[in-house]
Structures are given as structure tokens and as C-alpha cells.
Design an enzyme around this catalytic site. Sequence first.
Site, mmCIF file in Angstrom:
data_model
loop_
_atom_site.group_PDB
_atom_site.id
_atom_site.type_symbol
_atom_site.label_atom_id
_atom_site.label_comp_id
_atom_site.label_asym_id
_atom_site.label_seq_id
_atom_site.Cartn_x
_atom_site.Cartn_y
_atom_site.Cartn_z
ATOM 1 N N GLY A 99 0.793 -1.211 0.000
ATOM 2 C CA GLY A 99 0.000 0.000 0.000
ATOM 3 C C GLY A 99 0.829 1.266 0.000
ATOM 4 N N THR A 108 6.809 0.158 -3.416
ATOM 5 C CA THR A 108 7.240 -1.005 -4.189
ATOM 6 C C THR A 108 8.664 -1.351 -3.797
ATOM 7 O OG1 THR A 108 5.839 -0.291 -6.037
ATOM 8 C CG2 THR A 108 7.522 -1.939 -6.515
ATOM 9 N N LYS A 162 12.867 -0.196 -0.805
ATOM 10 C CA LYS A 162 11.428 0.102 -0.816
ATOM 11 C C LYS A 162 11.239 1.568 -1.191
ATOM 12 C CE LYS A 162 7.388 0.146 2.285
ATOM 13 N NZ LYS A 162 6.941 -0.146 3.670
ATOM 14 N N ASP A 192 0.472 -3.942 12.499
ATOM 15 C CA ASP A 192 0.209 -4.657 11.237
ATOM 16 C C ASP A 192 0.978 -5.968 11.176
ATOM 17 O OD1 ASP A 192 -1.186 -4.878 8.875
ATOM 18 O OD2 ASP A 192 0.217 -3.676 7.690
#
Length: 431
Positions: A124, A127, A142, A240
Site C-alpha cells: 500500500g 514497491t 522500498k 500490522d
Amino acid sequence: MSNFDSGTGSQQFDDFTKQASKTFNSFTAYAVVISIVNLVATVLVVYLIYRCCRKHGLPSINVKTTTTGEAATELTPLLPDSMIRNTTIDNFLNEIAREKPIRFTAQQLEGYTQRRSAELGAGGFGTVYKGMLPNGLDIAVKVLHDHMDDEVTEQQFMAEVGTLWRTNHANLIRLIGYCFDADERALVYELMANRSLDKYLFDRRHRVVGPAALLVIAGGVARGLRYLHEECQKKIIHYDVKASNVLLDGNLTPKLTDFGIAQLLSRADAQASVHAMRGTFGYMAPEVISVGKAPVTERCDVYSFGMLLFELIGRRKNMDNNAPESHKFLPLLAWTMYEQGNLLELVKECHYPVAASDEEQWKEAAERMCKVAFLCVQEQPEERPTMSTVVNMLEGHMEIPPPVYPFGWMYPQEASAGSGSKSEVFIRIDT
């Protein structure tokens, strides 16, 4: 008279020379003593600063600045490729990148990733691309999405850098560096050979992980969370915890990653200040889904970890809409088989080729992990164990108390054997 005067003058000159030499020697001695004292004082100050940093951690990073990123530049100067190239990987990790993350330029990262030619995955917030430093160290880069709101991107970036700056644990991903250029925000991590846990578990092309290895993976993630909640300078809530946010190295050592929505709290804070849902549906604790109805604490991570345990033992996602009705929600299926004393069937139904000689080991591992998971996913946060207790139960250092039915907040207990309404309730939660 002249001879007498000459002798007297010579004697006076000799006395003066001796006195001057004595004074010079004294001055030199004083200078040497003062230099030694200064050196000792400097060494003492450096040592005290070192001890203070070791005890209390490095100062907080603050990259929230103008688009030029001056504050980040002052804290972590750019590291040229020549310096990286001329050091070994071990020395780079143990010395250069040990104390604080390195700042890279966007141009450097373009070169390391060969213009982002090898994509490892996307989420989200960004990449991830495979890359390599000039000294041969494999990295994962990232790159945060540039189409997102600038404030959201910056908050996610600061949360991840600020959190990982403060941590140092074998079961947390290592942040090597970052890019904070005007047009790009990126994070640079060590590359994990076996990628994410969800891909390793759910992709049937990977070899089956045995019960001992599963317990090691579960225990590693639990120790990482224990460190965040109980051991590092600030209490950190991840928010998360899920299989895709656990990476595996070449030895299947798990490392928790993706701290983009993590929250740092003072040790004195009993609860977090949460104004909106955080995390991924299906893993989120009830108090996080219904913000404001109950205090949010680090026990929300305990709930998410419990859901992860079900996926570890089942080698499938917790919700599978293609499965038969009574098998769609894996945690409820596990509870049914636990009540029947038949958790080994859960392992077999999830397509593990269990040899007869391994059945006892699988049964013990499945029972241990499922019982701990049932305790972790209790509806009320205070009824869930701490991560220290979870680690001790998984490692066999303490008895696991009999769990009570944990899914009453989703469906009533009398429906636990299976009905059409159960999956409908969960689907609404999971979408």
C-alpha cells in the site's frame, strides 16, 4: 680587573643558561602533563558519551524538514560508493551501518537496483526492488509511492525510519539506509533470501516446513514483538503483524518488517491514542476495528500474532472462500478440532504429508500453537497474554492454561459447529 670582570661575566652567563634551561624543562614538563590530562579528559568524555548512547540509545531522528532534507543530511552524511566498495560486507554491517542508517541519493539507488529492474513486491505504501551495494551486499529497496498524499508519505517514512533507528534485534528487519531527496523517499534493508512468510507458507512449490521449524519461526516473531513491547527504550506498537510482514532469511530466521504505521509510546503510557483503524482486516483486534469503544494497547499486536499462528499451523490464509462452509474460517475450524481432541487432522487437512513417525511431533506442535493462538485472540485485551508469556508458552517454559472460546464477538458459541451466517459476518469484517 678585566680578567676578574671576564670571569664574573662568564659565571653569570652560565648561571643564566642553567636557570633558563631549568625553566624550559619545567615548562616542557608542565606542558606534557597538561596534554596528558587533556587527553585523558577527552577519552573519558568520549567513553561517557559512548556509555550513555549504549544505555539510552541514539538521539531521535527528525527527517520532517523542507524538501531539501537538511536535517537528514546533518544527521547522516552521504556515503560515497568508493567507501562502500572498499569495505567488506561484514565490516560494513558491523561498523559503518551499525550506529545509524546511511543516507543515499536517488541516483545511487537507481544504480544499485539497475534502474529498478527486479521488483520483489508491492504494498500500500511502496514497491520493493532488489539491489546490490558496490561491495556485493544484496539489499531490498522500498520506494514509497509518489502518487500518495505528501503528508501521508512523509508520516509513513518517518514512522519507519524513526522506529527502526531505535531498534536492534535479531527478529526485526535491519534498516541499512534511506533516501530523502526532494522527489523520492526510499528505505534500504538487508535482503531476505526466502522473502516473505506468506509466500513461503502459501506457495505449495516451497518445501514443507516441519513442526520444529514452525515453532522456531513462531518463537522468533514472538521474541521480536516482546522486544518492541517490553525491552527497547520506547514501547512500540506495530499494528500490522501478519505473514506478509514477516521476512525469512536463508536459515528461515523470521524478521518483522513494515513499520510504516507503528506507534512509539512512553513506557509510562498505559494506552495509545488512536483515532482511526490501523492495520489489515482479518488481523485487526476488536478494539482497533471499533475505535473508541475500548482502550488500544500493545495487546492489539498480541491478537494479530494469534491470527498469524493459525496460518502457520494451517499453511493457508485464515479466510478461504473456496473452502467448504465449515472450513472457510481457519481459526474456527481449529477450535472445532481442538474441542474434538483431533488437531492432527487439521494438519493433515491442510495438505501436510505427515509420516506416521512424525505424527506425535506434529500433534504436539499443533496443540501448542493453537492453544496459544486461542489465548492471543480473546476479545478483551486484558485477557490476552503478554508477549513475554507467549514466548515462554511457545518455548515450553510454562504450562499453557486451557483457553476459552474466543470468537463470541464474531459469532455466538452455539454456532461454532458451522452455519451459513458465520462466514458472512467474517466477510464483512475482512473486506
